[in-house]
Design a protein around this motif. Structure first.
Motif, short mmCIF file in Angstrom:
data_model
loop_
_atom_site.label_atom_id
_atom_site.label_comp_id
_atom_site.label_asym_id
_atom_site.label_seq_id
_atom_site.Cartn_x
_atom_site.Cartn_y
_atom_site.Cartn_z
N THR A 130 0.80 -1.24 0.03
CA THR A 130 0.21 0.01 -0.06
C THR A 130 0.89 1.26 0.06
O THR A 130 0.49 2.28 -0.72
N GLN A 131 2.22 1.06 0.48
CA GLN A 131 2.95 2.15 0.69
C GLN A 131 3.45 2.93 -0.80
O GLN A 131 3.77 3.83 -0.87
N LEU A 132 3.30 1.95 -1.70
CA LEU A 132 3.50 2.37 -3.19
C LEU A 132 3.07 3.63 -3.63
O LEU A 132 3.32 4.53 -4.32
N ALA A 133 1.49 3.87 -3.16
CA ALA A 133 0.81 4.79 -3.55
C ALA A 133 1.17 6.19 -3.15
O ALA A 133 0.74 7.42 -3.64
N ASP A 134 2.14 6.36 -2.19
CA ASP A 134 2.62 7.54 -1.61
C ASP A 134 3.85 8.06 -2.37
O ASP A 134 4.42 9.09 -2.08
N HIS A 135 4.25 7.13 -3.27
CA HIS A 135 5.57 7.48 -4.13
C HIS A 135 5.53 8.09 -5.36
O HIS A 135 4.71 7.61 -6.40
N ASP A 136 6.42 8.77 -6.01
CA ASP A 136 6.42 9.18 -7.24
C ASP A 136 6.35 8.21 -8.29
O ASP A 136 5.75 8.32 -9.50
N VAL A 137 6.91 6.84 -7.76
CA VAL A 137 6.83 5.66 -9.06
C VAL A 137 5.46 5.27 -9.24
O VAL A 137 5.32 4.86 -10.47
N PHE A 138 4.53 5.36 -8.40
CA PHE A 138 3.13 5.06 -8.55
C PHE A 138 2.51 6.06 -9.62
O PHE A 138 1.60 5.85 -10.36
N ALA A 139 2.79 7.39 -9.49
CA ALA A 139 2.33 8.55 -10.24
C ALA A 139 2.74 8.43 -11.64
O ALA A 139 2.14 8.37 -12.74
N LYS A 140 3.97 7.84 -11.54
CA LYS A 140 4.58 7.75 -13.12
C LYS A 140 3.83 6.37 -13.77
O LYS A 140 3.73 6.27 -14.99
N PHE A 141 3.68 5.51 -12.94
CA PHE A 141 3.01 4.27 -13.47
C PHE A 141 1.58 4.65 -14.12
O PHE A 141 1.20 4.34 -15.01
N LEU A 142 0.93 5.28 -13.09
CA LEU A 142 -0.41 5.86 -13.81
C LEU A 142 -0.44 6.73 -15.04
O LEU A 142 -1.21 6.52 -15.80
N ASP A 143 0.87 7.46 -15.13
CA ASP A 143 0.99 8.02 -16.56
C ASP A 143 1.12 7.26 -17.68
O ASP A 143 0.78 7.55 -18.76
N HIS A 144 1.68 6.15 -17.44
CA HIS A 144 1.55 4.66 -18.41
C HIS A 144 0.33 4.36 -19.01
O HIS A 144 0.00 3.82 -19.94
N LEU A 145 -0.74 4.70 -18.25
CA LEU A 145 -2.00 4.43 -18.27
C LEU A 145 -2.94 5.28 -19.01
O LEU A 145 -4.35 5.18 -19.17
N ASP A 146 -2.46 6.27 -19.57
CA ASP A 146 -3.15 7.06 -20.45
C ASP A 146 -4.14 6.15 -21.61
O ASP A 146 -3.69 5.51 -22.28
N GLY A 147 -5.53 6.57 -21.53
CA GLY A 147 -6.27 6.04 -22.52
C GLY A 147 -7.04 4.73 -21.72
O GLY A 147 -7.90 4.10 -22.45
N TYR A 148 -6.66 4.52 -20.41
CA TYR A 148 -7.27 3.55 -19.55
C TYR A 148 -8.41 4.12 -18.67
O TYR A 148 -8.10 5.20 -18.11
N HIS A 149 -9.31 3.42 -18.31
CA HIS A 149 -10.17 3.61 -17.15
C HIS A 149 -9.54 2.90 -15.81
O HIS A 149 -9.04 1.86 -16.22
N ILE A 150 -9.37 3.48 -14.93
CA ILE A 150 -8.63 2.98 -13.74
C ILE A 150 -9.39 3.02 -12.57
O ILE A 150 -10.06 3.81 -12.05
N SER A 151 -9.25 1.77 -11.58
CA SER A 151 -9.72 1.84 -10.14
C SER A 151 -8.70 1.17 -9.39
O SER A 151 -7.97 0.13 -9.65
N TRP A 152 -8.22 1.73 -8.32
CA TRP A 152 -7.50 1.42 -7.41
C TRP A 152 -7.73 1.52 -6.09
O TRP A 152 -8.23 2.53 -5.59
N SER A 153 -7.47 0.79 -5.08
CA SER A 153 -7.61 0.86 -3.77
C SER A 153 -6.67 -0.03 -2.72
O SER A 153 -5.96 -0.97 -3.41
N ALA A 154 -6.76 0.50 -1.55
CA ALA A 154 -6.13 -0.63 -0.53
C ALA A 154 -7.07 -1.68 -0.14
O ALA A 154 -8.01 -1.33 0.57
N ILE A 155 -6.87 -2.75 -0.24
CA ILE A 155 -7.58 -4.01 0.14
C ILE A 155 -7.09 -4.62 1.38
O ILE A 155 -6.00 -4.92 1.54
N GLU A 156 -8.00 -5.09 2.10
CA GLU A 156 -7.86 -5.81 3.17
C GLU A 156 -8.09 -7.32 2.83
O GLU A 156 -9.39 -7.34 2.72
N CYS A 157 -7.15 -8.08 2.99
CA CYS A 157 -7.49 -9.45 2.46
C CYS A 157 -8.49 -10.33 3.06
O CYS A 157 -9.02 -11.12 2.55
N THR A 158 -8.61 -10.01 4.34
CA THR A 158 -9.59 -10.71 5.12
C THR A 158 -10.95 -10.65 4.54
O THR A 158 -11.91 -11.40 4.70
N GLN A 159 -11.29 -9.60 3.85
CA GLN A 159 -12.62 -9.11 3.28
C GLN A 159 -12.87 -10.04 2.08
O GLN A 159 -14.00 -10.36 1.46
#
Length: 368
Positions: A130-159
């Motif tokens: 989950t810590q990935l979302a707080d770093h620049d590398v995640f924002a850059k990954f999202l930049d590679h998804l131009d043209g995509y619909h995107i859904s992301w979240s922190a998932i608690e696996c017990t659910q």
């Protein structure tokens, strides 16, 4: 009688596939995983032995290009590029003295994004800490998804019915549209350690089950045997008599690690399964009842691998460090299945008729 309509066929490649946890879950959901790619040769046997015709490719993802992957997608209706890039610098279990090489591990997230840009698959799935979302590398990954619909979240696996407290970032992206692109509709009853491993045969520390070589527990020193005998499920080393305390427990710093040398609880989820989960002193990895650490098979089952999942050939020894790494680093199978079920629903439910037409879409980003 009208002819039976087929469901859309999703072909997938699993980057950083490891022992095949994500792949196995995707297959269970009805996705045709054609290949798994990983640099670790120890992954070949478990990946290919348990996942049908899926091929293991021993390659460094940094060296891959889109043309290396396109042959795996022939004959499919939709293409899926999935993976969990190793991201040790962000892990709460990383050590402060890690090497520069480990600091560069997050570059693999960028390599994943570059492959998405070059290949332009219809669907993308990424799972990570989950810590990935707080770093620049995640924002850059999202930049590679131009043209995509995107859904992301922190998932608690017990659910998701995973008997383990494990929070993970899960991202889904699609060029087809935003509909049904969320894991929020998949909720499974919570499962416990008891429901998952209680039926396995009783073994002692240092012992291996005669019928299942993976059901083997590491040995304990005489001191650690006394410690686990003094431990109660869900308790801490603070329950021990003073003569059993280690020097680190007597220091103020030890107060930060109450779960070290702990036992799991029968009627609760396990803690996060790590690469060192076979060691009693590495976390709350003591068996709830038996005087030993959990076995490798128990760790794998808490990661929701089937009890019959094969990790090592019969003619090779069981190595705790190797198999602990494969099991602890795996994507839980049921998390992979939840991702797969979501994507299958997204492209069109079985029997719903002709697969929807592919279409270019603007980016649509939201966080659950």
């Amino acid at each position: 009688m009208s002819p039976r309509r087929r469901s859309p066929k999703i072909a997938a490649v699993d980057l950083f596939c490891g022992a095949g946890g994500l792949t196995h879950g995707l297959i269970e959901a009805g996705i045709d995983v054609r290949a798994g790619i990983d640099l670790d040769p120890a992954c070949r046997y478990p990946f290919e032995q348990n996942n049908g015709s899926a091929k293991f490719v021993e390659r460094d993802v940094k060296d891959l290009g889109a043309n290396d992957l396109r042959p795996f997608f022939k004959g499919s209706d939709y293409t899926l590029l999935a993976g969990c890039a190793p991201c040790q610098p962000f892990s709460t279990y990383s050590r402060s003295g890690r090497s520069k090489k480990r600091e560069l591990d997050w570059q693999l997230v960028s390599n994943f994004g570059e492959l998405v840009s070059d290949l332009q698959p219809d669907l993308v799935s990424m799972e990570n800490v989950t810590q990935l979302a707080d770093h620049d590398v995640f924002a850059k990954f999202l930049d590679h998804l131009d043209g995509y619909h995107i859904s992301w979240s922190a998932i608690e696996c017990t659910q998701l019915g995973i008997p383990q407290t494990r929070r993970r970032l899960v991202l889904l992206a699609s060029r087809l549209g935003p509909d049904n692109l969320s894991l929020s509709n998949i909720v499974e009853p919570a499962r416990t350690v008891r429901q998952t491993i209680s039926e396995l045969p009783v073994i002692a520390a240092g012992q291996q089950d005669a019928e299942d070589r993976l059901h083997t527990a590491s040995s304990l020193s005489q001191l650690n045997m006394r410690r686990i005998e003094a431990s109660r499920p869900g308790g801490t080393w603070r329950d021990w008599p003073p003569d059993l305390l280690a020097s680190c427990h007597r220091k103020m710093s030890g107060a930060s690690y109450p779960s070290v040398y702990g036992r799991m609880e029968w009627d609760a989820p396990s803690p996060t399964i790590t690469t060192q989960c076979f060691g009693y002193g590495n976390g709350r990895f003591g068996h709830p009842e038996q005087d030993r650490a959990i076995s490798l098979r128990e760790a794998a089952m808490l990661q929701t691998f089937p009890r019959t999942y094969r990790f090592v050939p019969d003619d090779e020894p069981v190595r705790f460090n190797v198999l602990g790494r494969l099991i602890g680093n795996a994507v839980p199978v049921k998390l992979g299945e939840a991702v797969g079920r979501t994507l299958v629903r997204h492209v069109g439910a079985p029997g719903s008729g002709k697969p929807p037409q592919k279409r270019a879409v603007p980016q649509y980003l939201f966080e659950l």
